[in-house]
Design an enzyme around this catalytic site. Structure first.
Site, PDB file in Angstrom:
ATOM      1  CE1 TYR A 146      35.679  27.917  31.713  1.00  0.00           C
ATOM      2  CE2 TYR A 146      36.213  25.802  32.744  1.00  0.00           C
ATOM      3  CZ  TYR A 146      36.511  27.135  32.510  1.00  0.00           C
ATOM      4  OH  TYR A 146      37.616  27.693  33.068  1.00  0.00           O
ATOM      5  CD  GLU A 150      37.687  37.993  34.408  1.00  0.00           C
ATOM      6  OE1 GLU A 150      37.991  37.447  35.470  1.00  0.00           O
ATOM      7  OE2 GLU A 150      38.524  38.514  33.653  1.00  0.00           O
TER       8      GLU A 150
HETATM    9  N1  RBF Z   1      41.843  42.831  37.866  1.00  0.00           N
HETATM   10  C1  RBF Z   1      42.639  43.918  37.933  1.00  0.00           C
HETATM   11  O1  RBF Z   1      43.565  44.012  37.140  1.00  0.00           O
HETATM   12  N2  RBF Z   1      42.450  44.915  38.859  1.00  0.00           N
HETATM   13  C2  RBF Z   1      41.442  44.860  39.767  1.00  0.00           C
HETATM   14  O2  RBF Z   1      41.288  45.779  40.574  1.00  0.00           O
HETATM   15  C3  RBF Z   1      40.570  43.706  39.747  1.00  0.00           C
HETATM   16  N3  RBF Z   1      39.580  43.568  40.649  1.00  0.00           N
HETATM   17  C4  RBF Z   1      38.786  42.456  40.620  1.00  0.00           C
HETATM   18  C5  RBF Z   1      37.766  42.313  41.572  1.00  0.00           C
HETATM   19  C6  RBF Z   1      36.949  41.194  41.570  1.00  0.00           C
HETATM   20  C7  RBF Z   1      35.854  41.073  42.598  1.00  0.00           C
HETATM   21  C8  RBF Z   1      37.152  40.176  40.598  1.00  0.00           C
HETATM   22  C9  RBF Z   1      36.281  38.953  40.588  1.00  0.00           C
HETATM   23  C10 RBF Z   1      38.164  40.306  39.659  1.00  0.00           C
HETATM   24  C11 RBF Z   1      38.981  41.440  39.660  1.00  0.00           C
HETATM   25  N4  RBF Z   1      39.997  41.600  38.721  1.00  0.00           N
HETATM   26  C12 RBF Z   1      40.807  42.710  38.765  1.00  0.00           C
HETATM   27  C13 RBF Z   1      40.109  40.671  37.581  1.00  0.00           C
HETATM   28  C14 RBF Z   1      41.150  39.600  37.737  1.00  0.00           C
HETATM   29  O3  RBF Z   1      42.376  40.087  37.294  1.00  0.00           O
HETATM   30  C15 RBF Z   1      40.667  38.435  36.838  1.00  0.00           C
HETATM   31  O4  RBF Z   1      39.506  37.897  37.399  1.00  0.00           O
HETATM   32  C16 RBF Z   1      41.727  37.377  36.662  1.00  0.00           C
HETATM   33  O5  RBF Z   1      42.769  37.909  35.898  1.00  0.00           O
HETATM   34  C17 RBF Z   1      41.177  36.142  35.962  1.00  0.00           C
HETATM   35  O6  RBF Z   1      40.691  36.415  34.692  1.00  0.00           O
HETATM   36  P1  ADP Z   2      38.710  31.067  32.976  1.00  0.00           P
HETATM   37  O1  ADP Z   2      39.881  31.920  32.667  1.00  0.00           O
HETATM   38  O2  ADP Z   2      38.469  29.999  31.949  1.00  0.00           O
HETATM   39  O3  ADP Z   2      37.501  31.899  33.244  1.00  0.00           O
HETATM   40  P2  ADP Z   2      38.981  30.635  35.837  1.00  0.00           P
HETATM   41  O4  ADP Z   2      40.222  30.152  36.494  1.00  0.00           O
HETATM   42  O5  ADP Z   2      38.569  32.062  36.028  1.00  0.00           O
HETATM   43  O6  ADP Z   2      39.090  30.285  34.315  1.00  0.00           O
HETATM   44  O7  ADP Z   2      37.836  29.677  36.339  1.00  0.00           O
HETATM   45  C1  ADP Z   2      36.513  29.940  35.962  1.00  0.00           C
HETATM   46  C2  ADP Z   2      35.652  28.686  35.890  1.00  0.00           C
HETATM   47  O8  ADP Z   2      35.621  28.029  37.157  1.00  0.00           O
HETATM   48  C3  ADP Z   2      34.209  29.063  35.593  1.00  0.00           C
HETATM   49  O9  ADP Z   2      33.970  29.156  34.200  1.00  0.00           O
HETATM   50  C4  ADP Z   2      33.428  27.927  36.227  1.00  0.00           C
HETATM   51  O10 ADP Z   2      33.260  26.866  35.292  1.00  0.00           O
HETATM   52  C5  ADP Z   2      34.337  27.450  37.369  1.00  0.00           C
HETATM   53  N1  ADP Z   2      33.906  27.872  38.724  1.00  0.00           N
HETATM   54  C6  ADP Z   2      33.909  27.037  39.799  1.00  0.00           C
HETATM   55  N2  ADP Z   2      33.477  27.673  40.907  1.00  0.00           N
HETATM   56  C7  ADP Z   2      33.215  28.964  40.538  1.00  0.00           C
HETATM   57  C8  ADP Z   2      32.737  30.112  41.263  1.00  0.00           C
HETATM   58  N3  ADP Z   2      32.448  30.046  42.574  1.00  0.00           N
HETATM   59  N4  ADP Z   2      32.569  31.269  40.572  1.00  0.00           N
HETATM   60  C9  ADP Z   2      32.872  31.322  39.245  1.00  0.00           C
HETATM   61  N5  ADP Z   2      33.307  30.276  38.520  1.00  0.00           N
HETATM   62  C10 ADP Z   2      33.495  29.090  39.144  1.00  0.00           C
HETATM   63 MG    MG Z   3      37.674  33.611  34.593  1.00  0.00          MG
END
Ligand code: RBF
Ligand code: ADP
Ligand code: MG
Length: 170
Positions: A91, A79
């Site tokens: 998307y 992600e």
């Molecule tokens: N999820 C975790 O469970 N533990 C983490 O340490 C963690 N670190 C993250 C750091 C970054 C920079 C990002 C973008 C995501 C991280 N996540 C982590 C994932 C997060 O749980 C996930 O993006 C959300 O659940 C949405 O799918």
């Molecule tokens: P999903 O669980 O469907 O990935 P999120 O809540 O993580 O949903 O939102 C992700 C969506 O948000 C991306 O697929 C993209 O379309 C949109 N989006 C808008 N701004 C950003 C950003 N700065 N970085 C990543 N995704 C973004």
């Molecule tokens: Mg996501």
């Protein structure tokens, strides 16, 4: 890690919709085809690098690779949070990324969503600073980002020659 920098791209698919709603940090999810192509020595955890949507501008990014232990996912995900405010969701578009450095492993944070948000915000600050290093800044201009995303003629650039993976998301 010998696989860094690692270049890849793929279609942005739907996840659980948690990133924006629960954390306030949207993450663009890659399909399994991209996740399954990761080299064996790219361990799970948090990475930083550069990203672009379609043929758009190149921005700083942070990426999480793994099982999101806080949420106990059973499937490995990749992600990307792009450090930029977009007007709309993207998307279905092709996201191109280069991962250039590793920040930390994923953690579970004792069920405190605030702790996870704080950690992610720290990751974003670290990524912003590290990406200003000349060795990282030069990758922003890599041919990878200017070649048409679905083009089969996208030849590896010198900087990418050891680690480029081209995927068009189909
Ligand atoms: N999820 C975790 O469970 N533990 C983490 O340490 C963690 N670190 C993250 C750091 C970054 C920079 C990002 C973008 C995501 C991280 N996540 C982590 C994932 C997060 O749980 C996930 O993006 C959300 O659940 C949405 O799918
Ligand atoms: P999903 O669980 O469907 O990935 P999120 O809540 O993580 O949903 O939102 C992700 C969506 O948000 C991306 O697929 C993209 O379309 C949109 N989006 C808008 N701004 C950003 C950003 N700065 N970085 C990543 N995704 C973004
Ligand atoms: Mg996501």
């Amino acid at each position: 890690m010998k696989s860094l920098p690692y270049f890849c791209r793929g279609e942005v698919i739907r996840g659980f919709g948690r990133g924006s709603k629960e954390l306030g940090i949207p993450t663009a999810n890659f399909p399994d085809s991209v996740v399954d192509n990761l080299p064996a020595d790219i361990s799970t955890g948090i990475y930083y690098g550069w990203a672009c949507v379609g043929n758009g501008d190149v921005y700083k990014m942070v990426m999480s690779i793994g099982w999101n232990p806080y949420y106990k996912n059973t499937k490995k995900s990749m992600e990307t949070h792009v450090i930029h405010t977009f007007k709309e969701d993207f998307y279905g578009e092709i996201l191109s990324v280069v991962m250039v450095g590793y920040i930390r492993p994923e953690r579970s944070y004792d069920s405190l969503v605030e702790a996870l948000i704080t950690a992610i915000n720290n990751d974003i600050e670290e990524a912003k600073a590290k990406l200003e290093l000349p060795e990282h800044l030069k990758l922003r201009k890599d041919n990878f980002f200017t070649s048409a995303p679905s083009s089969s003629s996208a030849a590896p650039s010198p900087a990418a020659s050891t680690s480029q993976t081209i995927m068009n998301g189909h």
